[in-house]
Design an enzyme around this catalytic site. Structure first.
Site, PDB file in Angstrom:
ATOM      1  N   HIS A 158     -34.441 -53.649 -78.951  1.00  0.00           N
ATOM      2  CA  HIS A 158     -33.566 -52.907 -78.033  1.00  0.00           C
ATOM      3  C   HIS A 158     -34.440 -52.160 -77.032  1.00  0.00           C
ATOM      4  CE1 HIS A 158     -30.529 -53.753 -80.991  1.00  0.00           C
ATOM      5  NE2 HIS A 158     -31.189 -53.095 -81.913  1.00  0.00           N
ATOM      6  N   GLU A 197     -32.512 -46.610 -83.651  1.00  0.00           N
ATOM      7  CA  GLU A 197     -31.564 -46.703 -84.760  1.00  0.00           C
ATOM      8  C   GLU A 197     -32.224 -46.400 -86.084  1.00  0.00           C
ATOM      9  OE1 GLU A 197     -29.990 -50.629 -84.353  1.00  0.00           O
ATOM     10  OE2 GLU A 197     -31.904 -51.613 -84.660  1.00  0.00           O
ATOM     11  N   HIS A 218     -37.445 -56.056 -84.652  1.00  0.00           N
ATOM     12  CA  HIS A 218     -36.978 -55.876 -86.025  1.00  0.00           C
ATOM     13  C   HIS A 218     -36.022 -56.976 -86.445  1.00  0.00           C
ATOM     14  CE1 HIS A 218     -34.085 -53.736 -83.454  1.00  0.00           C
ATOM     15  NE2 HIS A 218     -33.173 -54.060 -84.342  1.00  0.00           N
ATOM     16  N   ARG A 268     -32.052 -60.723 -78.220  1.00  0.00           N
ATOM     17  CA  ARG A 268     -32.329 -61.578 -79.376  1.00  0.00           C
ATOM     18  C   ARG A 268     -33.521 -62.465 -79.040  1.00  0.00           C
ATOM     19  NH1 ARG A 268     -27.285 -64.356 -80.054  1.00  0.00           N
ATOM     20  NH2 ARG A 268     -26.394 -62.521 -81.030  1.00  0.00           N
TER      21      ARG A 268
HETATM   22 ZN   LIG Z   1     -31.101 -53.558 -83.967  1.00  0.00          ZN
END
Ligand SMILES: [Zn+2]
Length: 321
Positions: free
Chosen positions: A87, A104, A162, A182
């Site tokens: 991200h 996150e 991740h 992605r």
């Molecule tokens: Zn994520």
């Protein structure tokens, strides 16, 4: 949210089973923009609507944008590997026309033996090596895979490559952004965003398992700070029968607060208001205008208390093991 990597049975959090013709469920969103209030004066309004209407009365002085709900909280049910992704941080997100980046964290609610997540690139890996590994369909080999156990908190700041492996139930708290690049999907036919993703990748980040300071062992009153960071603070609390928890935000800036039920049942009350009951898998949003609220167990209850940080909170101490 249906996801190819999701689960067909959401027990014990939800009494919900997918029928054979249906897609598995990967994510249950608790505080997304489209999530609707279930009760009270704002029933059936979305969080996006009431954030626009109430502004800082709801989101608080700590919210980066007063009229956008700042926290996105979800339950994740991975049964297969999630894509390798990244991200953008706030700056990169704004350059791409998005409101914010995405840092996150994942609280491990349940994990089978051997469950893993991947955080960051193995030391010394270059962006070019990652690009080549994506082309050769071997990107997962360049990541730091670590085992996860119930009760752990994993932190992944924006820019961390991740992935999440199968066999856990996670509570995800993140900045309210849906910008995911992605990079690699194990050959599944979903769209990739390799160039944007490679540009957003940071070779060194603060990601890892959050370390509990040695001078703060597991407290006797059952209140545990799982993570404090520039984007969110997550605490966990267990209340036995008959014990009430009064939560007061003494210092500015004010912040919206969210209670997320993990086990058992309880009720949230503000002064002069009707108590709002909640059970495992449900969230109660407490507007920033209320500086104080209480949580009461119905028998016993375990929950997360999520809020925005006070000023000058840095990244948490983490380890990659
Ligand atoms: Zn994520």
């Amino acid at each position: 949210m249906e996801r190819v990597w999701g689960a067909r049975d959401l027990a014990p959090l939800y009494n919900h089973k997918r029928s054979p013709g249906e897609q598995p469920v990967g994510e249950v969103w608790l505080t997304g923009d489209d999530c609707q209030v279930a009760n009270g004066a704002f029933a059936e309004k979305s969080l996006a609507e009431i954030s626009r209407q109430l502004g800082r009365e709801l989101t608080g002085e700590a919210a980066p944008q007063p009229q956008r709900f700042p926290l996105l909280i979800k339950f994740l049910f991975p049964r297969e590997k999630l894509s390798v992704q990244v991200h953008p941080d706030d700056e990169a997100a704004r350059r791409a026309g998005q409101p914010c980046g995405k840092t996150e964290c994942w609280y491990v609610l349940a994990a089978e033996a051997g469950a893993q997540v991947a955080l960051g690139l193995k030391s010394g890996t270059t962006r070019e090596q990652l690009r080549q590994a994506i082309q050769k369909k071997r990107a997962e080999e360049l990541l730091n895979w670590i085992h996860i156990r119930p009760g752990e908190m994993i932190y992944a700041d924006a820019g961390t490559v991740h992935a999440i492996g199968p066999g856990s139930v996670l509570v995800e708290t993140q900045q309210n952004s849906d910008t995911t690049y992605r990079l690699y999907d194990y050959g599944r036919p979903r769209e990739l965003h390799v160039e944007q993703g490679l540009a957003a990748v940071k070779l060194k980040t603060n990601a890892g398992k959050v370390q509990r300071p040695t001078d703060h062992p597991e407290p006797k009153d059952g209140n545990l700070n799982l993570v404090s960071s520039p984007c969110f603070v997550v605490n966990k609390r267990h209340l036995p029968e008959g014990k009430e928890h009064l939560i007061t935000r003494h210092m500015p800036p004010s912040s919206v607060q969210v209670v997320v039920g993990l086990e058992g049942e309880g009720a949230v009350a503000v002064k002069g208001g009707e108590p709002v009951g909640f059970s495992a898998g449900e969230a109660v949003v407490i507007p920033a205008a209320f500086k104080q609220f209480s949580v009461r167990p119905e028998r016993q209850v375990e929950y997360l208390h999520v809020t925005l940080p006070h000023d000058d909170v840095g990244h948490p101490q983490t380890i990659l093991a």
